[in-house]
Write a protein that holds these residues in place. Structure first.
Motif, mmCIF file in Angstrom:
data_model
loop_
_atom_site.group_PDB
_atom_site.id
_atom_site.type_symbol
_atom_site.label_atom_id
_atom_site.label_comp_id
_atom_site.label_asym_id
_atom_site.label_seq_id
_atom_site.Cartn_x
_atom_site.Cartn_y
_atom_site.Cartn_z
ATOM 1 N N ILE A 1 -66.387 -3.309 -28.865
ATOM 2 C CA ILE A 1 -66.116 -1.733 -28.631
ATOM 3 C C ILE A 1 -66.081 -1.632 -26.958
ATOM 4 N N ILE A 2 -65.449 -0.705 -26.367
ATOM 5 C CA ILE A 2 -65.696 -0.403 -25.253
ATOM 6 C C ILE A 2 -66.054 1.058 -24.958
ATOM 7 N N PHE A 3 -66.639 1.688 -24.464
ATOM 8 C CA PHE A 3 -66.817 3.192 -23.965
ATOM 9 C C PHE A 3 -66.297 3.014 -22.406
ATOM 10 N N ASN A 4 -65.535 3.513 -21.740
ATOM 11 C CA ASN A 4 -65.560 3.892 -20.272
ATOM 12 C C ASN A 4 -65.596 5.304 -19.844
ATOM 13 N N HIS A 5 -66.564 5.640 -19.522
ATOM 14 C CA HIS A 5 -66.857 7.223 -18.842
ATOM 15 C C HIS A 5 -66.694 8.231 -19.568
ATOM 16 N N VAL A 6 -66.708 7.854 -21.425
ATOM 17 C CA VAL A 6 -66.479 9.034 -21.945
ATOM 18 C C VAL A 6 -67.342 10.207 -22.035
ATOM 19 N N TYR A 7 -66.958 10.967 -22.090
ATOM 20 C CA TYR A 7 -66.860 12.915 -22.372
ATOM 21 C C TYR A 7 -66.862 13.572 -22.988
ATOM 22 N N HIS A 8 -67.833 14.375 -24.496
ATOM 23 C CA HIS A 8 -67.241 15.434 -24.781
ATOM 24 C C HIS A 8 -67.824 16.217 -25.176
ATOM 25 N N SER A 9 -67.678 17.476 -24.978
ATOM 26 C CA SER A 9 -67.621 19.120 -25.544
ATOM 27 C C SER A 9 -67.373 19.462 -26.407
ATOM 28 N N TYR A 10 -68.162 19.719 -26.810
ATOM 29 C CA TYR A 10 -67.996 20.976 -28.836
ATOM 30 C C TYR A 10 -67.056 22.442 -27.838
ATOM 31 N N ASP A 11 -66.784 22.899 -28.463
ATOM 32 C CA ASP A 11 -65.926 24.387 -28.240
ATOM 33 C C ASP A 11 -65.807 24.692 -26.152
ATOM 34 N N ALA A 12 -65.050 23.516 -26.175
ATOM 35 C CA ALA A 12 -65.246 23.931 -24.542
ATOM 36 C C ALA A 12 -63.669 25.041 -24.418
ATOM 37 N N ASP A 13 -63.604 25.033 -23.170
ATOM 38 C CA ASP A 13 -62.884 26.400 -23.269
ATOM 39 C C ASP A 13 -62.661 27.373 -23.516
ATOM 40 N N THR B 1 -72.722 12.697 -32.104
ATOM 41 C CA THR B 1 -71.329 12.658 -31.864
ATOM 42 C C THR B 1 -70.830 11.570 -31.391
ATOM 43 N N LEU B 2 -71.453 10.171 -30.336
ATOM 44 C CA LEU B 2 -71.385 9.201 -29.995
ATOM 45 C C LEU B 2 -71.159 8.888 -31.114
ATOM 46 N N VAL B 3 -71.738 8.278 -32.187
ATOM 47 C CA VAL B 3 -71.040 7.319 -33.151
ATOM 48 C C VAL B 3 -69.362 7.415 -33.851
ATOM 49 N N GLN B 4 -69.920 8.854 -33.752
ATOM 50 C CA GLN B 4 -68.328 9.337 -34.503
ATOM 51 C C GLN B 4 -67.043 9.408 -33.351
ATOM 52 N N HIS B 5 -67.084 8.565 -32.405
ATOM 53 C CA HIS B 5 -65.866 8.432 -31.333
ATOM 54 C C HIS B 5 -65.922 6.729 -32.166
ATOM 55 N N MET B 6 -66.595 6.022 -32.249
ATOM 56 C CA MET B 6 -66.871 4.190 -32.772
ATOM 57 C C MET B 6 -65.630 4.479 -33.889
ATOM 58 N N ASN B 7 -64.973 4.929 -34.881
ATOM 59 C CA ASN B 7 -63.884 5.269 -35.638
ATOM 60 C C ASN B 7 -63.700 6.362 -35.701
ATOM 61 N N GLY B 8 -63.265 6.491 -34.144
ATOM 62 C CA GLY B 8 -62.520 7.800 -34.527
ATOM 63 C C GLY B 8 -61.813 8.733 -34.809
ATOM 64 N N LEU B 9 -63.272 9.507 -35.532
ATOM 65 C CA LEU B 9 -63.456 10.470 -36.147
ATOM 66 C C LEU B 9 -63.612 11.643 -35.351
ATOM 67 N N GLY C 1 -62.266 10.205 -20.446
ATOM 68 C CA GLY C 1 -62.392 8.549 -20.995
ATOM 69 C C GLY C 1 -61.856 7.906 -21.849
ATOM 70 N N GLU C 2 -61.682 6.965 -22.442
ATOM 71 C CA GLU C 2 -61.382 6.505 -23.449
ATOM 72 C C GLU C 2 -62.523 4.996 -24.307
ATOM 73 N N VAL C 3 -61.871 4.824 -25.475
ATOM 74 C CA VAL C 3 -62.548 4.315 -25.648
ATOM 75 C C VAL C 3 -61.389 3.246 -26.364
ATOM 76 N N TYR C 4 -62.406 1.965 -26.620
ATOM 77 C CA TYR C 4 -61.702 0.280 -26.745
ATOM 78 C C TYR C 4 -61.947 0.212 -27.881
ATOM 79 N N PHE C 5 -60.968 -0.249 -28.688
ATOM 80 C CA PHE C 5 -61.452 -1.316 -29.569
ATOM 81 C C PHE C 5 -60.514 -2.293 -30.159
ATOM 82 N N ASP C 6 -61.101 -3.638 -29.572
ATOM 83 C CA ASP C 6 -60.172 -4.757 -29.490
ATOM 84 C C ASP C 6 -59.128 -4.767 -28.443
#
Ligand SMILES: Nc1ncnc2c1ncn2[C@@H]1O[C@H](COP(=O)(O)OP(=O)(O)OP(=O)(O)O)[C@@H](O)[C@H]1O
Ligand SMILES: [Mg+2]
Length: 281
Positions: free
Chosen positions: A3-15, A48-56, A62-67
């Motif tokens: 599992i690779i996180f590459n410069h991942v950002y996540h904002s809630y209620d962006a804009d 928030t971070l772990v919910q990116h691991m399974n695509g929720l 940024g990007e999340v890579y699996f395999d």
């Protein structure tokens, strides 16, 4: 698998004016077979971070890579990702919804498209793996104790035979015995079934005894990534973030101060016992 996180950002209620930056510039790689602890103060971004691991959730940037594949790609098989990366939610009530525990545990494999018989077989195996008593199988999941609910939620995920098991605060609200039982179960799954584990926790004591590597979150950023020994060297900084180092590490500092020739970078009870015996014999 990685599992690779590459410069991942996540904002809630962006804009909007309510915008919250929950993840800021997160990069790391988790390899097959690792046992990783994810630690951080409340609101630091762990769930928030772990919910990116399974695509929720998907990164805002940024990007999340699996395999090796970017999970945000248009044709990425998200359903397959959910089977490969099993996420046990912070609140088991959010995961359990069928009339009985057994039906609940069958849900995942049925959803994967397995035949009813095969799904039931998987459910029995998973329920045995987590050590739930058979009398609970046909009860409502909501009638179970806190520890039993956790086990049922873990079984529901295991029945899908994931390669990676992500547990979001699996010991929250449990007494010390319940906590040790869940953590021993997770360790067994790692050691015997060779499942990659990501364990989210507030508690340094919980993770120090089990994990090979710790990721520390502070205010949406990943601030440390290393072995328990490497991370706990930053005792002062961790305390400023509202995180204590393990009790046993404090105890070794106190012994040293009292004149005993013991190392202070000890992070597990077994190691402490060993070093104290060496010191006094
Ligand atoms: N659905 C949401 N909508 C808006 N903001 C959210 C939402 N979920 C989380 N947040 C905010 O994002 C930040 C990170 O939250 P997150 O739940 O990921 O933290 P956490 O480390 O898991 O916290 P805890 O230890 O309390 O579980 C916090 O500021 C939180 O208030
Ligand atoms: Mg959380």
């Amino acid at each position: 698998m990685s599992i690779i996180f590459n410069h991942v950002y996540h904002s809630y209620d962006a804009d909007t004016q309510l915008k919250t930056d929950a993840l800021s510039d997160i990069s790391f790689k988790i390899e097959d077979g690792e046992f990783v602890g994810l630690i951080g103060h409340t609101g630091s971004g762990k769930s928030t971070l772990v919910q990116h691991m399974n695509g929720l959730m998907k990164p805002t940037e940024g990007e999340v890579y699996f395999d090796g594949k970017d999970i945000s790609d248009k044709d990425y098989p998200i359903k397959e990702l959910r089977s490969n990366v099993g996420l046990v939610f912070q609140y088991p009530e959010h995961q359990l919804f069928e009339a009985t525990v057994f039906e609940d545990v069958c849900f995942g494999p049925l959803n994967q498209g397995l035949e009813k018989k095969e799904a039931e077989l998987r459910a029995f195996t998973a329920l045995r793996q987590v050590g739930l008593e058979e009398t609970t199988y046909y009860q409502s999941p909501f009638d179970l104790s806190g520890g039993q609910k956790r086990r049922a939620a873990i079984a529901g995920v295991l029945a899908m035979r994931p390669k990676v098991l992500v547990l979001d605060e699996p010991t929250a609200g449990l007494d010390p015995k319940g906590r040790d039982e869940i953590l021993s179960l997770v360790k067994k799954l790692h050691d015997e079934e060779k499942i990659t584990i990501v364990l989210v926790s507030h508690s340094m004591d919980d993770v120090a005894n089990y994990v090979d590597r710790i990721l520390v979150m502070n205010k949406s950023r990943l601030v440390y990534d290393g072995t328990p020994k490497e991370v706990f060297k930053h005792a002062e900084e961790l305390e400023q973030m509202g995180l204590a180092i393990p009790q046993v590490t404090y105890a070794m500092h106190a012994l040293k101060k009292a004149g005993f020739d013991v190392p202070t970078d000890v992070t597990t009870i077994d190691e402490a016992v060993d070093r104290i015996i060496k010191c006094i014999s």
